[in-house]
Design a protein around this motif. Structure first.
Motif, PDB file in Angstrom:
ATOM      1  N   GLU A 181      -2.646  16.838  -2.829  1.00 38.62           N
ATOM      2  CA  GLU A 181      -1.263  16.706  -2.353  1.00 38.62           C
ATOM      3  C   GLU A 181      -0.644  15.395  -2.847  1.00 38.62           C
ATOM      4  O   GLU A 181       0.529  15.357  -3.216  1.00 38.62           O
ATOM      5  CB  GLU A 181      -1.221  16.760  -0.823  1.00 38.62           C
ATOM      6  N   VAL A 182      -1.450  14.331  -2.861  1.00 43.36           N
ATOM      7  CA  VAL A 182      -0.971  13.041  -3.364  1.00 43.36           C
ATOM      8  C   VAL A 182      -0.576  13.187  -4.831  1.00 43.36           C
ATOM      9  O   VAL A 182       0.518  12.791  -5.245  1.00 43.36           O
ATOM     10  CB  VAL A 182      -2.033  11.934  -3.187  1.00 43.36           C
ATOM     11  N   LYS A 239       0.868  -1.177   0.000  1.00 43.34           N
ATOM     12  CA  LYS A 239       0.000   0.000   0.000  1.00 43.34           C
ATOM     13  C   LYS A 239       0.903   1.225   0.000  1.00 43.34           C
ATOM     14  O   LYS A 239       1.776   1.356   0.858  1.00 43.34           O
ATOM     15  CB  LYS A 239      -0.891   0.043   1.244  1.00 43.34           C
ATOM     16  N   SER A 240       0.723   2.110  -0.965  1.00 45.26           N
ATOM     17  CA  SER A 240       1.472   3.366  -1.008  1.00 45.26           C
ATOM     18  C   SER A 240       0.644   4.422  -0.294  1.00 45.26           C
ATOM     19  O   SER A 240      -0.289   4.984  -0.858  1.00 45.26           O
ATOM     20  CB  SER A 240       1.744   3.795  -2.450  1.00 45.26           C
ATOM     21  N   ILE A 241       0.994   4.662   0.964  1.00 50.91           N
ATOM     22  CA  ILE A 241       0.266   5.629   1.785  1.00 50.91           C
ATOM     23  C   ILE A 241       1.043   6.946   1.746  1.00 50.91           C
ATOM     24  O   ILE A 241       2.215   6.992   2.123  1.00 50.91           O
ATOM     25  CB  ILE A 241       0.138   5.129   3.244  1.00 50.91           C
ATOM     26  N   VAL A 242       0.387   7.982   1.279  1.00 49.38           N
ATOM     27  CA  VAL A 242       1.051   9.279   1.170  1.00 49.38           C
ATOM     28  C   VAL A 242       0.636  10.125   2.371  1.00 49.38           C
ATOM     29  O   VAL A 242      -0.546  10.340   2.615  1.00 49.38           O
ATOM     30  CB  VAL A 242       0.704   9.969  -0.160  1.00 49.38           C
ATOM     31  N   MET A 243       1.651  10.553   3.108  1.00 50.60           N
ATOM     32  CA  MET A 243       1.440  11.284   4.354  1.00 50.60           C
ATOM     33  C   MET A 243       2.106  12.657   4.283  1.00 50.60           C
ATOM     34  O   MET A 243       3.062  12.851   3.532  1.00 50.60           O
ATOM     35  CB  MET A 243       2.043  10.502   5.529  1.00 50.60           C
ATOM     36  N   ARG A 244       1.594  13.558   5.084  1.00 54.55           N
ATOM     37  CA  ARG A 244       2.245  14.851   5.301  1.00 54.55           C
ATOM     38  C   ARG A 244       2.831  14.802   6.698  1.00 54.55           C
ATOM     39  O   ARG A 244       2.150  14.487   7.669  1.00 54.55           O
ATOM     40  CB  ARG A 244       1.243  15.994   5.189  1.00 54.55           C
ATOM     41  N   VAL A 245       4.123  15.093   6.786  1.00 55.38           N
ATOM     42  CA  VAL A 245       4.830  15.155   8.062  1.00 55.38           C
ATOM     43  C   VAL A 245       5.374  16.567   8.141  1.00 55.38           C
ATOM     44  O   VAL A 245       6.352  16.910   7.473  1.00 55.38           O
ATOM     45  CB  VAL A 245       5.964  14.107   8.132  1.00 55.38           C
ATOM     46  N   GLY A 246       4.668  17.411   8.907  1.00 54.90           N
ATOM     47  CA  GLY A 246       4.990  18.838   8.890  1.00 54.90           C
ATOM     48  C   GLY A 246       4.723  19.368   7.496  1.00 54.90           C
ATOM     49  O   GLY A 246       3.639  19.187   6.953  1.00 54.90           O
ATOM     50  N   ASP A 247       5.741  19.969   6.880  1.00 56.41           N
ATOM     51  CA  ASP A 247       5.598  20.522   5.530  1.00 56.41           C
ATOM     52  C   ASP A 247       6.082  19.572   4.442  1.00 56.41           C
ATOM     53  O   ASP A 247       6.144  19.945   3.277  1.00 56.41           O
ATOM     54  CB  ASP A 247       6.386  21.835   5.421  1.00 56.41           C
ATOM     55  N   VAL A 287       1.433  15.144  11.809  1.00 58.42           N
ATOM     56  CA  VAL A 287       1.391  14.062  10.822  1.00 58.42           C
ATOM     57  C   VAL A 287      -0.069  13.818  10.441  1.00 58.42           C
ATOM     58  O   VAL A 287      -0.933  13.698  11.305  1.00 58.42           O
ATOM     59  CB  VAL A 287       2.015  12.772  11.393  1.00 58.42           C
ATOM     60  N   ARG A 288      -0.310  13.744   9.131  1.00 51.27           N
ATOM     61  CA  ARG A 288      -1.665  13.485   8.648  1.00 51.27           C
ATOM     62  C   ARG A 288      -1.599  12.852   7.269  1.00 51.27           C
ATOM     63  O   ARG A 288      -0.568  12.902   6.598  1.00 51.27           O
ATOM     64  CB  ARG A 288      -2.476  14.773   8.590  1.00 51.27           C
ATOM     65  N   SER A 289      -2.700  12.269   6.858  1.00 51.41           N
ATOM     66  CA  SER A 289      -2.800  11.749   5.494  1.00 51.41           C
ATOM     67  C   SER A 289      -2.815  12.915   4.522  1.00 51.41           C
ATOM     68  O   SER A 289      -3.440  13.949   4.789  1.00 51.41           O
ATOM     69  CB  SER A 289      -4.090  10.944   5.320  1.00 51.41           C
ATOM     70  N   ILE A 310      -4.810   8.780  -5.770  1.00 55.63           N
ATOM     71  CA  ILE A 310      -5.026   7.841  -4.666  1.00 55.63           C
ATOM     72  C   ILE A 310      -5.630   6.547  -5.212  1.00 55.63           C
ATOM     73  O   ILE A 310      -6.522   6.574  -6.049  1.00 55.63           O
ATOM     74  CB  ILE A 310      -5.952   8.466  -3.603  1.00 55.63           C
ATOM     75  N   GLY A 311      -5.128   5.431  -4.719  1.00 56.15           N
ATOM     76  CA  GLY A 311      -5.607   4.119  -5.146  1.00 56.15           C
ATOM     77  C   GLY A 311      -4.741   3.498  -6.219  1.00 56.15           C
ATOM     78  O   GLY A 311      -4.804   2.295  -6.447  1.00 56.15           O
TER      79      GLY A 311
END
Length: 158
Positions: free
Chosen positions: A92-93, A48-56, A85-87, A101-102
């Motif tokens: 953004e993805v 699964k390629s999960i794209v996250m935001r960690v700060g900027d 940290v958030r999805s 996504i997907g």
């Protein structure tokens, strides 16, 4: 073949010399369970390629289909402030990876975002990942994953 899956196959061949054999499933492979059922493997073998935001920063986390990203652990890997940290959202993805996504593959991203990978993959001979669309997957080995994505293998999973 769907034009977006063809685009991925061409990109991974041209940039890495990897010939991806893409399988398409009209019923979709949107979830790890769907993908595992379609290809006939254990759900843990699905990337699964999960794209996250960690700060900027945007980070791609390649997670075994059997696992979930632990946001606190992910934040610790980047010395991020708690709660930062958030999805990533769909725009953004797309901006970071070039894919929707997907269908985000583990490689051939539009930007040079960091890639982390689940150590679980190392226990399998074969794994499967998205190939540009929610209906397309390709088979690879953990060594292929290393060569294609240059991920940092870390345990940031629940």
């Amino acid at each position: 073949m769907h034009p977006t899956a063809r685009k991925f196959a061409d990109q991974v061949r041209d940039s890495h010399g990897f010939e991806a054999t893409i399988e398409e499933f009209p019923e979709g492979t949107k979830t790890a369970d769907d993908a595992a059922a379609a290809v006939g493997c254990d759900v843990a073998q699905i990337v699964k390629s999960i794209v996250m935001r960690v700060g900027d920063e945007t980070v791609v986390v390649l997670t075994s289909g059997a696992n979930r990203v632990d946001e606190a652990s992910l934040g610790s890997e980047f010395d991020a402030e708690q709660g930062s940290v958030r999805s990533a959202n769909p725009s953004e993805v797309k901006a970071a990876t070039g894919w929707s996504i997907g269908g985000v593959p583990p490689t051939c991203h539009a930007t040079d975002c960091p890639v982390l990978a689940d150590p679980t993959f190392e226990s399998f001979d074969r794994i499967w990942a998205a190939a540009g669309t929610p209906e397309a997957v390709f088979q690879l080995t953990p060594d292929d994953l290393r060569a294609l994505s240059a991920p940092r293998f870390v345990d940031v999973f629940e």
